[in-house]
Design a protein around this motif. Sequence first.
Motif, PDB file in Angstrom:
ATOM      1  N   ALA A  35       0.835  -1.201   0.000  1.00 18.05           N
ATOM      2  CA  ALA A  35       0.000   0.000   0.000  1.00 18.05           C
ATOM      3  C   ALA A  35       0.865   1.244   0.000  1.00 18.05           C
ATOM      4  O   ALA A  35       1.903   1.293   0.653  1.00 18.05           O
ATOM      5  N   ARG A  36       0.431   2.247  -0.764  1.00 16.69           N
ATOM      6  CA  ARG A  36       1.109   3.540  -0.782  1.00 16.69           C
ATOM      7  C   ARG A  36       0.203   4.549  -0.103  1.00 16.69           C
ATOM      8  O   ARG A  36      -0.939   4.743  -0.524  1.00 16.69           O
ATOM      9  N   PRO A  37       0.683   5.232   0.946  1.00 21.72           N
ATOM     10  CA  PRO A  37      -0.163   6.199   1.629  1.00 21.72           C
ATOM     11  C   PRO A  37      -0.609   7.312   0.692  1.00 21.72           C
ATOM     12  O   PRO A  37       0.148   7.802  -0.117  1.00 21.72           O
ATOM     13  N   GLY A  38      -1.874   7.694   0.806  1.00 23.69           N
ATOM     14  CA  GLY A  38      -2.396   8.793   0.013  1.00 23.69           C
ATOM     15  C   GLY A  38      -2.664   8.453  -1.428  1.00 23.69           C
ATOM     16  O   GLY A  38      -2.834   9.337  -2.257  1.00 23.69           O
ATOM     17  N   ASP A  39      -2.676   7.182  -1.796  1.00 22.78           N
ATOM     18  CA  ASP A  39      -2.900   6.783  -3.173  1.00 22.78           C
ATOM     19  C   ASP A  39      -4.386   6.824  -3.488  1.00 22.78           C
ATOM     20  O   ASP A  39      -5.126   5.916  -3.158  1.00 22.78           O
ATOM     21  N   LEU A  40      -4.835   7.889  -4.113  1.00 26.22           N
ATOM     22  CA  LEU A  40      -6.233   7.998  -4.503  1.00 26.22           C
ATOM     23  C   LEU A  40      -6.462   7.186  -5.769  1.00 26.22           C
ATOM     24  O   LEU A  40      -5.519   6.807  -6.447  1.00 26.22           O
ATOM     25  N   PRO A  41      -7.700   6.913  -6.111  1.00 30.44           N
ATOM     26  CA  PRO A  41      -7.976   6.067  -7.272  1.00 30.44           C
ATOM     27  C   PRO A  41      -7.229   6.493  -8.522  1.00 30.44           C
ATOM     28  O   PRO A  41      -7.312   7.636  -8.956  1.00 30.44           O
ATOM     29  N   LYS A  42      -6.490   5.572  -9.091  1.00 28.59           N
ATOM     30  CA  LYS A  42      -5.752   5.718 -10.339  1.00 28.59           C
ATOM     31  C   LYS A  42      -4.704   6.821 -10.301  1.00 28.59           C
ATOM     32  O   LYS A  42      -4.157   7.183 -11.322  1.00 28.59           O
ATOM     33  N   GLY A  43      -4.471   7.422  -9.138  1.00 25.14           N
ATOM     34  CA  GLY A  43      -3.458   8.452  -9.016  1.00 25.14           C
ATOM     35  C   GLY A  43      -3.768   9.721  -9.789  1.00 25.14           C
ATOM     36  O   GLY A  43      -2.887  10.524 -10.039  1.00 25.14           O
ATOM     37  N   GLN A  44      -5.016   9.922 -10.205  1.00 24.89           N
ATOM     38  CA  GLN A  44      -5.395  11.093 -10.986  1.00 24.89           C
ATOM     39  C   GLN A  44      -5.796  12.243 -10.074  1.00 24.89           C
ATOM     40  O   GLN A  44      -6.182  12.048  -8.931  1.00 24.89           O
ATOM     41  N   GLU A  45      -5.713  13.440 -10.630  1.00 25.72           N
ATOM     42  CA  GLU A  45      -6.209  14.596  -9.904  1.00 25.72           C
ATOM     43  C   GLU A  45      -7.727  14.592  -9.946  1.00 25.72           C
ATOM     44  O   GLU A  45      -8.337  14.174 -10.928  1.00 25.72           O
ATOM     45  N   ILE A  46      -8.335  15.063  -8.872  1.00 25.26           N
ATOM     46  CA  ILE A  46      -9.790  15.013  -8.730  1.00 25.26           C
ATOM     47  C   ILE A  46     -10.317  16.431  -8.565  1.00 25.26           C
ATOM     48  O   ILE A  46      -9.741  17.235  -7.829  1.00 25.26           O
ATOM     49  N   ARG A  47     -11.401  16.747  -9.244  1.00 23.92           N
ATOM     50  CA  ARG A  47     -12.031  18.048  -9.046  1.00 23.92           C
ATOM     51  C   ARG A  47     -13.269  17.868  -8.176  1.00 23.92           C
ATOM     52  O   ARG A  47     -13.930  16.830  -8.213  1.00 23.92           O
ATOM     53  N   VAL A  48     -13.565  18.877  -7.384  1.00 28.82           N
ATOM     54  CA  VAL A  48     -14.676  18.813  -6.439  1.00 28.82           C
ATOM     55  C   VAL A  48     -15.808  19.701  -6.951  1.00 28.82           C
ATOM     56  O   VAL A  48     -15.605  20.890  -7.196  1.00 28.82           O
ATOM     57  N   ALA A  49     -16.978  19.110  -7.117  1.00 30.70           N
ATOM     58  CA  ALA A  49     -18.163  19.863  -7.531  1.00 30.70           C
ATOM     59  C   ALA A  49     -18.832  20.461  -6.295  1.00 30.70           C
ATOM     60  O   ALA A  49     -18.482  20.136  -5.166  1.00 30.70           O
ATOM     61  N   MET A  50     -19.795  21.309  -6.500  1.00 30.78           N
ATOM     62  CA  MET A  50     -20.542  21.893  -5.390  1.00 30.78           C
ATOM     63  C   MET A  50     -21.304  20.807  -4.640  1.00 30.78           C
ATOM     64  O   MET A  50     -21.756  19.837  -5.237  1.00 30.78           O
ATOM     65  N   PHE A  51     -21.473  21.015  -3.354  1.00 27.79           N
ATOM     66  CA  PHE A  51     -22.206  20.080  -2.518  1.00 27.79           C
ATOM     67  C   PHE A  51     -23.703  20.331  -2.631  1.00 27.79           C
ATOM     68  O   PHE A  51     -24.137  21.482  -2.669  1.00 27.79           O
ATOM     69  N   GLU A  52     -24.456  19.254  -2.662  1.00 26.90           N
ATOM     70  CA  GLU A  52     -25.908  19.356  -2.493  1.00 26.90           C
ATOM     71  C   GLU A  52     -26.134  19.499  -0.992  1.00 26.90           C
ATOM     72  O   GLU A  52     -25.639  18.697  -0.213  1.00 26.90           O
ATOM     73  N   GLU A 168      -9.401   9.345   3.321  1.00 30.05           N
ATOM     74  CA  GLU A 168      -8.618   8.209   3.797  1.00 30.05           C
ATOM     75  C   GLU A 168      -9.309   6.892   3.432  1.00 30.05           C
ATOM     76  O   GLU A 168      -8.657   5.942   3.000  1.00 30.05           O
ATOM     77  N   ARG A 169     -10.616   6.840   3.596  1.00 30.91           N
ATOM     78  CA  ARG A 169     -11.366   5.634   3.199  1.00 30.91           C
ATOM     79  C   ARG A 169     -11.238   5.382   1.704  1.00 30.91           C
ATOM     80  O   ARG A 169     -11.096   4.244   1.267  1.00 30.91           O
ATOM     81  N   MET A 170     -11.312   6.451   0.918  1.00 27.57           N
ATOM     82  CA  MET A 170     -11.193   6.326  -0.527  1.00 27.57           C
ATOM     83  C   MET A 170      -9.818   5.793  -0.897  1.00 27.57           C
ATOM     84  O   MET A 170      -9.670   4.945  -1.777  1.00 27.57           O
ATOM     85  N   SER A 171      -8.794   6.273  -0.207  1.00 32.63           N
ATOM     86  CA  SER A 171      -7.438   5.827  -0.443  1.00 32.63           C
ATOM     87  C   SER A 171      -7.275   4.348  -0.118  1.00 32.63           C
ATOM     88  O   SER A 171      -6.659   3.590  -0.857  1.00 32.63           O
ATOM     89  N   VAL A 172      -7.859   3.926   1.006  1.00 37.29           N
ATOM     90  CA  VAL A 172      -7.799   2.511   1.392  1.00 37.29           C
ATOM     91  C   VAL A 172      -8.547   1.648   0.388  1.00 37.29           C
ATOM     92  O   VAL A 172      -8.077   0.588  -0.028  1.00 37.29           O
ATOM     93  N   ALA A 173      -9.720   2.098  -0.052  1.00 37.33           N
ATOM     94  CA  ALA A 173     -10.492   1.339  -1.035  1.00 37.33           C
ATOM     95  C   ALA A 173      -9.744   1.224  -2.353  1.00 37.33           C
ATOM     96  O   ALA A 173      -9.824   0.194  -3.025  1.00 37.33           O
ATOM     97  N   ALA A 174      -8.990   2.250  -2.727  1.00 33.77           N
ATOM     98  CA  ALA A 174      -8.234   2.220  -3.985  1.00 33.77           C
ATOM     99  C   ALA A 174      -7.108   1.189  -3.927  1.00 33.77           C
ATOM    100  O   ALA A 174      -6.731   0.618  -4.939  1.00 33.77           O
ATOM    101  N   ARG A 175      -6.601   0.950  -2.730  1.00 38.62           N
ATOM    102  CA  ARG A 175      -5.516  -0.029  -2.579  1.00 38.62           C
ATOM    103  C   ARG A 175      -6.004  -1.455  -2.779  1.00 38.62           C
ATOM    104  O   ARG A 175      -5.244  -2.333  -3.165  1.00 38.62           O
ATOM    105  N   PHE A 176      -7.285  -1.685  -2.469  1.00 41.11           N
ATOM    106  CA  PHE A 176      -7.791  -3.041  -2.552  1.00 41.11           C
ATOM    107  C   PHE A 176      -8.719  -3.171  -3.720  1.00 41.11           C
ATOM    108  O   PHE A 176      -9.283  -4.106  -4.040  1.00 41.11           O
TER     109      PHE A 176
END
Length: 176
Positions: A35-52, A168-176
């Motif tokens: 596992a690599r710490p902070g490894d988000l899905p596919k290592g791509q940059e993510i943009r954040v949309a407005m929250f509902e 952090e959960r997203m990072s863990v899920a990306a590892r598995f």
Amino acid sequence: MYQPKQLHVLRALRVKRLLAFLSAGVAVGCGYRVARPGDLPKGQEIRVAMFENYTAQVEAGGVFAGALREELEARGRLAPEGASGPELTGELISLTSVPSALGAQGASAFSLSATVRVRLRDATGVVYEDQAGWGEDYLAGVDVLGTEANRRAALRRLARNISRELLERMSVAARF
């Protein structure tokens, strides 16, 4: 020449090494990796949309979206505005504030809690979905303005903590 007792120890060592080697081979074959710490899905940059925002507090959705952007930026994964790629959308499902301690003049402390759902989408659809809840306490101020300032500070802390938990959960899920 080895004594019979020494041969038995050498054979046991060989068997242990062989089992360790086979276990490592099976683990690699099943897709396990370091596992690599902070490894988000596919290592791509993510943009954040407005929250509902499904709550009565107008500014709360912006506070949570801003906290997610700050956390992604701290991890080096925030995509610039207008960039293509995965998009993180969020919903602020609930935000409640209830008295948690009573003093001589009424409530002296409050508990603020929130529930947030996020979805990571790319061109193929929803890649990841999660929901988290968290709570934060704050004290009553000397007047209404002081209490409101404490509530807003607790809201910012709450948004930061939920953002860290979700990423952090997203990072863990990306590892598995």
